[in-house]
Design a protein around this motif. Sequence first.
Motif, PDB file in Angstrom:
ATOM      1  N   ASN A  88       0.840  -1.205   0.000  1.00 31.73           N
ATOM      2  CA  ASN A  88       0.000   0.000   0.000  1.00 31.73           C
ATOM      3  C   ASN A  88       0.873   1.252   0.000  1.00 31.73           C
ATOM      4  N   ARG A  89       1.753   1.347   1.003  1.00 38.86           N
ATOM      5  CA  ARG A  89       2.590   2.535   1.140  1.00 38.86           C
ATOM      6  C   ARG A  89       4.017   2.138   1.477  1.00 38.86           C
ATOM      7  N   VAL A  90       4.964   2.904   0.944  1.00 38.12           N
ATOM      8  CA  VAL A  90       6.384   2.730   1.243  1.00 38.12           C
ATOM      9  C   VAL A  90       6.837   3.969   2.008  1.00 38.12           C
ATOM     10  N   LEU A  91       7.210   3.757   3.272  1.00 36.60           N
ATOM     11  CA  LEU A  91       7.509   4.872   4.174  1.00 36.60           C
ATOM     12  C   LEU A  91       8.999   4.899   4.489  1.00 36.60           C
ATOM     13  N   LEU A  92       9.641   6.027   4.184  1.00 39.87           N
ATOM     14  CA  LEU A  92      11.073   6.221   4.458  1.00 39.87           C
ATOM     15  C   LEU A  92      11.228   6.827   5.843  1.00 39.87           C
ATOM     16  N   GLY A  93      11.841   6.066   6.765  1.00 41.79           N
ATOM     17  CA  GLY A  93      11.985   6.541   8.137  1.00 41.79           C
ATOM     18  C   GLY A  93      12.935   7.723   8.266  1.00 41.79           C
ATOM     19  N   LEU A  94      12.510   8.766   9.005  1.00 44.39           N
ATOM     20  CA  LEU A  94      13.344   9.948   9.249  1.00 44.39           C
ATOM     21  C   LEU A  94      13.794  10.046  10.698  1.00 44.39           C
ATOM     22  N   ALA A  95      12.933   9.690  11.626  1.00 47.92           N
ATOM     23  CA  ALA A  95      13.275   9.806  13.047  1.00 47.92           C
ATOM     24  C   ALA A  95      12.364   8.911  13.854  1.00 47.92           C
ATOM     25  N   GLU A  96      12.856   8.510  15.031  1.00 44.48           N
ATOM     26  CA  GLU A  96      12.085   7.661  15.930  1.00 44.48           C
ATOM     27  C   GLU A  96      12.450   8.038  17.351  1.00 44.48           C
ATOM     28  N   GLY A  97      11.453   8.100  18.226  1.00 46.21           N
ATOM     29  CA  GLY A  97      11.750   8.468  19.600  1.00 46.21           C
ATOM     30  C   GLY A  97      10.575   8.252  20.531  1.00 46.21           C
ATOM     31  N   ALA A  98      10.890   8.290  21.824  1.00 50.45           N
ATOM     32  CA  ALA A  98       9.850   8.130  22.840  1.00 50.45           C
ATOM     33  C   ALA A  98       8.961   9.369  22.856  1.00 50.45           C
ATOM     34  N   ARG A 110       4.235  14.157   1.596  1.00 50.04           N
ATOM     35  CA  ARG A 110       3.305  13.548   2.537  1.00 50.04           C
ATOM     36  C   ARG A 110       4.119  12.987   3.701  1.00 50.04           C
ATOM     37  N   VAL A 111       3.880  13.515   4.892  1.00 49.25           N
ATOM     38  CA  VAL A 111       4.570  13.074   6.094  1.00 49.25           C
ATOM     39  C   VAL A 111       3.683  12.092   6.844  1.00 49.25           C
ATOM     40  N   ASN A 112       4.262  10.984   7.259  1.00 49.31           N
ATOM     41  CA  ASN A 112       3.513   9.947   7.965  1.00 49.31           C
ATOM     42  C   ASN A 112       4.106   9.768   9.358  1.00 49.31           C
ATOM     43  N   VAL A 113       3.250   9.825  10.375  1.00 50.79           N
ATOM     44  CA  VAL A 113       3.696   9.614  11.751  1.00 50.79           C
ATOM     45  C   VAL A 113       2.824   8.556  12.398  1.00 50.79           C
ATOM     46  N   ASN A 114       3.475   7.557  12.980  1.00 53.28           N
ATOM     47  CA  ASN A 114       2.758   6.510  13.706  1.00 53.28           C
ATOM     48  C   ASN A 114       3.221   6.513  15.156  1.00 53.28           C
ATOM     49  N   LEU A 115       2.265   6.521  16.071  1.00 51.69           N
ATOM     50  CA  LEU A 115       2.556   6.512  17.504  1.00 51.69           C
ATOM     51  C   LEU A 115       1.997   5.233  18.096  1.00 51.69           C
ATOM     52  N   SER A 116       2.889   4.399  18.635  1.00 51.84           N
ATOM     53  CA  SER A 116       2.457   3.128  19.202  1.00 51.84           C
ATOM     54  C   SER A 116       3.337   2.766  20.388  1.00 51.84           C
ATOM     55  N   LYS A 117       2.704   2.442  21.502  1.00 52.47           N
ATOM     56  CA  LYS A 117       3.404   2.003  22.711  1.00 52.47           C
ATOM     57  C   LYS A 117       4.480   3.001  23.147  1.00 52.47           C
ATOM     58  N   GLY A 118       4.128   4.274  23.044  1.00 50.92           N
ATOM     59  CA  GLY A 118       5.026   5.317  23.522  1.00 50.92           C
ATOM     60  C   GLY A 118       6.171   5.648  22.597  1.00 50.92           C
ATOM     61  N   VAL A 119       6.182   5.099  21.386  1.00 53.09           N
ATOM     62  CA  VAL A 119       7.246   5.382  20.417  1.00 53.09           C
ATOM     63  C   VAL A 119       6.612   5.936  19.142  1.00 53.09           C
ATOM     64  N   ALA A 120       7.140   7.076  18.684  1.00 50.36           N
ATOM     65  CA  ALA A 120       6.657   7.683  17.447  1.00 50.36           C
ATOM     66  C   ALA A 120       7.698   7.496  16.351  1.00 50.36           C
ATOM     67  N   VAL A 121       7.229   7.145  15.155  1.00 52.64           N
ATOM     68  CA  VAL A 121       8.097   7.015  13.986  1.00 52.64           C
ATOM     69  C   VAL A 121       7.645   8.040  12.955  1.00 52.64           C
ATOM     70  N   VAL A 122       8.566   8.906  12.548  1.00 49.66           N
ATOM     71  CA  VAL A 122       8.277   9.934  11.552  1.00 49.66           C
ATOM     72  C   VAL A 122       8.874   9.482  10.229  1.00 49.66           C
ATOM     73  N   ALA A 123       8.058   9.539   9.172  1.00 52.78           N
ATOM     74  CA  ALA A 123       8.517   9.025   7.881  1.00 52.78           C
ATOM     75  C   ALA A 123       7.986   9.884   6.746  1.00 52.78           C
ATOM     76  N   LEU A 124       8.667   9.792   5.599  1.00 52.42           N
ATOM     77  CA  LEU A 124       8.166  10.361   4.353  1.00 52.42           C
ATOM     78  C   LEU A 124       7.458   9.264   3.575  1.00 52.42           C
ATOM     79  N   ASP A 125       6.285   9.586   3.067  1.00 49.55           N
ATOM     80  CA  ASP A 125       5.527   8.614   2.295  1.00 49.55           C
ATOM     81  C   ASP A 125       5.967   8.701   0.831  1.00 49.55           C
ATOM     82  N   PHE A 126       6.698   7.669   0.379  1.00 52.39           N
ATOM     83  CA  PHE A 126       7.190   7.651  -0.997  1.00 52.39           C
ATOM     84  C   PHE A 126       6.089   7.295  -1.997  1.00 52.39           C
ATOM     85  N   SER A 127       4.964   6.816  -1.495  1.00 50.68           N
ATOM     86  CA  SER A 127       3.917   6.340  -2.396  1.00 50.68           C
ATOM     87  C   SER A 127       3.082   7.479  -2.950  1.00 50.68           C
TER      88      SER A 127
END
Length: 743
Positions: free
Chosen positions: A59-69, A142-159
């Motif tokens: 569906n989507r290809v997300l390039l990770g930029l940063a990850e943190g609590a 398109r910026v994609n951010v997912n927050l799960s279990k106290g960790v956020a992942v910031v990514a660029l959506d290549f799709s």
Amino acid sequence: MMDKLLSVFVTCPKGLEYVLEKELDELLQKSAKVRPAGISFEASLSEIYRFVLWSRTANRVLLGLAEGAVHTAEQLYDLVYSIDWQEHMSVENTLVVDFSGQSKNINNTAFGAVKVKDAIVDQFRDRVGERPNITRDTPDIRVNVNLSKGVAVVALDFSGESLHRRGYRTEAGKAPIKENLGAALLQRCNWSQLGCQGASLLDPMCGSATLLVEGAMILCDKAPALDRAQFGFLQWKQHQDDLWKSLIDEAIERFEQGLDNVIRQQSEGYNKILGFDADASVISVARNNIKRAGLDKVINVEVRSLAELKSVDIGEFENDEVPGLLLTNPPYGERLGDIESLRGLYRCLGDKLKSDFEGWKAAIFTGNVDLGRRIGLRSYKQYKLFNGSLPSQLIMIDVSPEYYVKTDDSKESQVLLSRRQIRVANPERAAMFANRLRKNIRTLGKWAKKNKLECYRIYDADMPEFSLAVDIYRDWVHVQEYAAPASIDEKSAKDRLNEALSVLPEVLQVPAEQVVIKQRRRQKGDSQYEKHDQKEQRMVVEEVGCKFYVNLIDYIDTGLFLDHRPVRKWIQQNASGKRFLNLFCYTGAATIHAIKGGAVESVSVDMSNTYLDWGKENLALNGFPETGHQFIQADCLRWLDSAREKFDLIFLDPPTFSNSKRMEGVLDIQRDHVDMIKKAMNLLTKGGVLVFSNNLRRFKLDESALADYDLKNVSASTIDKDFERNSKIHQCWHIKYKTLSLG
């Protein structure tokens, strides 16, 4: 950047994670970590571009930029602000943020998206004095951010737009599957390997041709994203356009070569790709989709119903040396009536497989496993998947006599409530059902009493948890449990049925001995109900001055279709002095109403002697003479070919689908209705009325083919209050000869 390894997360439909992992291995020879609804891996920019272009499942290809609590909005802001956004975009670029997940302090995705946006635009203001604009309509970034279990992942959506959108399907059928799901089904069927061996592909219910197009793309070596104009990385500052264009050029060359190869293979009798559908308008959509995909030279689709599949010369598209693949996504019913009407369709599919496709591979994708069992072939593998949010199953079959099994529609459990052991798993849920039943009694019970109705529906699957129809027959209760939604497992469905049954006697004020349960479900082991051993359990009920025998126990249906009550009443009111014809007459209820209304003669035709005898007993029960009122045992379609009598009033209420062994051929109401109506109209007097009804929910009357007649859709007036929740339980027309205007 080209050789640097970048962190990537690729999303896919739930249940396809391992298909996606295998695809990654085949495309890039890389291993991945499988996560819910996706996979993560590291790859170079060149490899990521290749995956975007060639992945059939993603569906989507997300390039990770940063990850943190991240637990608070401030921490989310700081994490996003810490990224140097000028490395990825300019202030002139438009932007959108997709945010998913939550924490204790960030429990709203819109709020999370706003904080991410604020961090990005604030950084640009702080550094260059300007900010990028936000837009949801084809943004540059398109910026994609997912927050799960106290960790956020910031990514660029290549799709950009989801990769399942290939670009060829601007039109869709009634219930299309997404393109990447279609491709995954083909991958589960080992279509690539079969295609290399020269196998052909057939979809007998092809709809908008998604499975055929995806199959042809695999066979022709066409990159699924080749026709897309927009991607999420095209405005990315680090995008390498020359690299991307070289991959596009390579893909174009591969497709041209692959297409030529398949055309040559097809000329030699291999790799034929063929689809059918009974709906001409759907086939038109399919042809447009195929043409947009550039595959009209290798895919052929035709208007043909499943019932006509046997007339196809299999040799036209199968080479005897290689088994073909029949892959289809038949309808599986979203409502109770749909499910009941589709049983014959699945049984017919199984019959066609056995008679014409021995040696083939078959795969049936359905959201209703019980319907899948009607095919009558034992599967060797099943894959649990999702069609959107609907749990579904891909049933894999080798069409070989050793896998043939008999389907037995007589496995319909019927039992008196007094003989059933009831265990209530959830009293609160049972109380909810009881409250709904009481509410219905206050409205429907009062309405039935006012209209002097002894038989009516009191509950019609009002609550999704309780998939039941509950009918009152005088002082008896008739309960039908239909197949529960695929999202509810068998144990849960059994618990909910027990909960409903536990409250019925008290709420409806009837003894348990007068509650009859019919469960339409495959029986096995401890879940098999004891079948009631008493026969000929009949009772007499009245309807608009007519008396009928009904049998709540011994048959699937009771002898009286309650939803047709207004139709029968209209027939009674309009039958005086007329000759009446009742086709597919069942137990003759409409005939009794016609005679009650003054019909001078009647002819009732049905294939079942059991129902015809029942009709004669109804005739005697009402004190009507047999003289002038015939009950004829015949296939109605063949009878119409030879009949020459004329009638003033005709009732034509055929089944949706029938392949009864007594019939010559197969009845498909959508395919056959025009011919059937025209033959019936040949027997109608000039001033007469043909009442045509059927219960196919998606039925479409071919008005252009019947343009010589006066067609009036009276469906709304034939639905009584007790069937308002299920207003499409049948459709009904009054059809007459047109009268000439003398103006």
